[in-house]
Design an enzyme around this catalytic site. Structure first.
Site, PDB file in Angstrom:
ATOM      1  N   ARG A   1      30.603  -2.467  73.825  1.00 11.31           N
ATOM      2  CA  ARG A   1      30.592  -3.122  74.821  1.00 11.31           C
ATOM      3  C   ARG A   1      29.139  -3.919  75.071  1.00 11.31           C
ATOM      4  NH1 ARG A   1      33.405  -1.401  80.004  1.00 11.31           N
ATOM      5  NH2 ARG A   1      33.063  -3.729  80.181  1.00 11.31           N
TER       6      ARG A   1
ATOM      7  N   HIS B   1      32.498   7.004  85.156  1.00 12.26           N
ATOM      8  CA  HIS B   1      31.510   6.008  85.884  1.00 12.26           C
ATOM      9  C   HIS B   1      31.342   6.634  87.349  1.00 12.26           C
ATOM     10  CE1 HIS B   1      32.389   2.475  82.999  1.00 12.26           C
ATOM     11  NE2 HIS B   1      30.924   2.803  83.146  1.00 12.26           N
TER      12      HIS B   1
ATOM     13  N   LEU C   1      38.505   1.264  75.112  1.00 13.22           N
ATOM     14  CA  LEU C   1      38.106   2.578  75.047  1.00 13.22           C
ATOM     15  C   LEU C   1      38.763   3.388  75.945  1.00 13.22           C
ATOM     16  CD1 LEU C   1      34.053   2.080  75.058  1.00 13.22           C
ATOM     17  CD2 LEU C   1      35.540   2.375  73.182  1.00 13.22           C
TER      18      LEU C   1
ATOM     19  N   CYS D   1      36.375  -2.492  88.583  1.00 16.17           N
ATOM     20  CA  CYS D   1      35.987  -2.898  87.413  1.00 16.17           C
ATOM     21  C   CYS D   1      36.357  -4.326  86.977  1.00 16.17           C
ATOM     22  CB  CYS D   1      36.553  -2.022  86.163  1.00 16.17           C
ATOM     23  SG  CYS D   1      36.807  -0.397  86.413  1.00 16.17           S
TER      24      CYS D   1
ATOM     25  N   ARG E   1      27.120   6.408  80.420  1.00 11.97           N
ATOM     26  CA  ARG E   1      26.732   4.976  80.050  1.00 11.97           C
ATOM     27  C   ARG E   1      25.401   4.462  80.584  1.00 11.97           C
ATOM     28  NH1 ARG E   1      31.969   2.509  79.097  1.00 11.97           N
ATOM     29  NH2 ARG E   1      33.159   3.924  77.595  1.00 11.97           N
TER      30      ARG E   1
ATOM     31  N   GLU F   1      32.813  -6.060  85.591  1.00  7.40           N
ATOM     32  CA  GLU F   1      31.829  -5.279  86.422  1.00  7.40           C
ATOM     33  C   GLU F   1      30.867  -4.612  85.567  1.00  7.40           C
ATOM     34  OE1 GLU F   1      32.464  -2.543  90.237  1.00  7.40           O
ATOM     35  OE2 GLU F   1      33.011  -1.375  88.476  1.00  7.40           O
ATOM     36  N   ASP F   2      31.150  -4.163  84.372  1.00  4.81           N
ATOM     37  CA  ASP F   2      30.311  -3.418  83.814  1.00  4.81           C
ATOM     38  C   ASP F   2      28.857  -3.970  83.317  1.00  4.81           C
ATOM     39  OD1 ASP F   2      31.231  -0.645  84.320  1.00  4.81           O
ATOM     40  OD2 ASP F   2      32.947  -1.437  82.781  1.00  4.81           O
TER      41      ASP F   2
ATOM     42  N   ASP G   1      37.196  -4.454  75.867  1.00  2.00           N
ATOM     43  CA  ASP G   1      37.110  -4.019  77.386  1.00  2.00           C
ATOM     44  C   ASP G   1      36.388  -4.996  78.262  1.00  2.00           C
ATOM     45  OD1 ASP G   1      38.039  -1.311  77.606  1.00  2.00           O
ATOM     46  OD2 ASP G   1      36.608  -0.876  76.030  1.00  2.00           O
TER      47      ASP G   1
HETATM   48  C1  CIR Z   1      35.442   1.573  79.148  1.00  2.20           C
HETATM   49  O1  CIR Z   1      35.730   2.763  79.001  1.00  2.20           O
HETATM   50  O2  CIR Z   1      34.326   1.097  79.037  1.00  2.20           O
HETATM   51  C2  CIR Z   1      36.765   1.106  79.595  1.00  2.20           C
HETATM   52  N1  CIR Z   1      37.444   1.077  78.640  1.00  2.20           N
HETATM   53  C3  CIR Z   1      36.797   1.096  81.069  1.00  2.20           C
HETATM   54  C4  CIR Z   1      35.642   0.667  81.953  1.00  2.20           C
HETATM   55  C5  CIR Z   1      36.027   0.791  83.486  1.00  2.20           C
HETATM   56  N2  CIR Z   1      35.021   0.412  84.298  1.00  2.20           N
HETATM   57  C6  CIR Z   1      34.501   0.933  85.476  1.00  2.20           C
HETATM   58  O3  CIR Z   1      34.598   1.941  85.710  1.00  2.20           O
HETATM   59  N3  CIR Z   1      33.645   0.065  85.844  1.00  2.20           N
END
Ligand code: CIR
Length: 261
Positions: free
Chosen positions: A90, A167, A23, A254, A136, A70-71, A65
């Site tokens: 995700r 984020h 993404l 991340c 998110r 971390e997400d 992703d």
């Molecule tokens: C996303 O849009 O979820 C991923 N392409 C990037 C996530 C980055 N994660 C973060 O800032 N913790």
């Protein structure tokens, strides 16, 4: 022991070749999987050099992703909380990661919610969890996370991330127990009451996604004035290349879950 930035361990996931489908808010071209793998390997080496024992999970091609480990989880005091990521592509990363959390962490708690929380929206000090609502992460997720965070001995502050920011931690990071690095935009949104804030230099906003790991601050390359500012403030800055991660809106924080057991 400052549990907010002193870590014995880190958990990472190798980038999938499907990261080309990752993404992004603005398309500046796909990341190159080989270059991403090299960038990631250098990041893992830096974590090891900073004193962490690093487990690198295999790439998960089903989730483009998933390198941004971390997400789907938050670790507090060695306990992992399995989150509920807010992007439809995700959401399955949480269940995919769960067995590895059980294998590596002291304890695992599932966030049971119909809402959403992304780990990238969470900044922790030694005793506070700051959670930024974003595209998110929503209020329902925050409400359901609260009792878990409080049961682990932290307070929870819920804030609003300005809408143009992906984020909360895209534009902020912890530098030490009382100090954050943040963009002027996020600082002026009033997010950091009770903390010292060092601002990124104009034009270097992407530097704000840094991480403090033991004695070092990892900073992404291309932000020389912010690096200088941090060095002058007494931090030991380690510059890392994040050009591939940046193509899919990722940065330094991340790509690992940092923790102590
Ligand atoms: C996303 O849009 O979820 C991923 N392409 C990037 C996530 C980055 N994660 C973060 O800032 N913790």
């Amino acid at each position: 022991m400052h549990k907010s930035y002193q870590f014995t361990h880190a958990l990472c996931r190798a980038p999938a070749t499907s990261v080309t489908d990752g993404l992004r808010a603005t398309d500046q071209g796909d990341p190159d999987p080989m270059a991403f793998a090299a960038e990631h390997a250098a990041y893992v080496s830096a974590l090891r050099a900073a004193g962490c024992t690093v487990t690198v999970l295999p790439a998960d091609e089903a989730f483009p992703d998933s390198v941004f480990i971390e997400d789907p989880a938050l670790v507090l005091n060695g306990t992992a909380i399995v989150l509920r990521p807010g992007a439809p592509s995700r959401i399955g990363e949480a269940a995919a990661l769960r067995p590895s959390l059980i294998a590596t962490m002291n304890d695992v708690i599932d966030l049971e919610t119909n809402g959403f929380v992304d780990g990238g929206d969470i900044l922790c000090t030694d005793d506070r969890v700051l959670l930024g609502l974003s595209a998110r992460t929503n209020q329902q997720g925050a409400d359901d996370l609260r009792p878990i965070v409080e049961s682990l001995g932290y307070s929870l502050d819920v804030l609003q991330t300005p809408p143009e920011i992906l984020h909360f931690k895209t534009e902020s990071s912890l530098l030490d127990a009382e100090t954050v690095l943040a963009t002027p935009a996020l600082k002026s949104a009033g997010a950091f009451k009770g903390l010292n804030v060092i601002e990124t230099v104009d034009g270097e906003e992407a530097a704000a996604n840094a991480i403090r790991v033991n004695d070092h601050v990892f900073l992404s390359a291309g932000h020389p004035q912010t690096a200088e500012k941090l060095t002058a403030a007494g931090y030991s800055v380690k510059v890392l290349n994040t050009s591939q991660a940046a193509l899919v809106d990722g940065g330094l924080s991340c790509m690992s879950l940092r923790y102590s057991v």
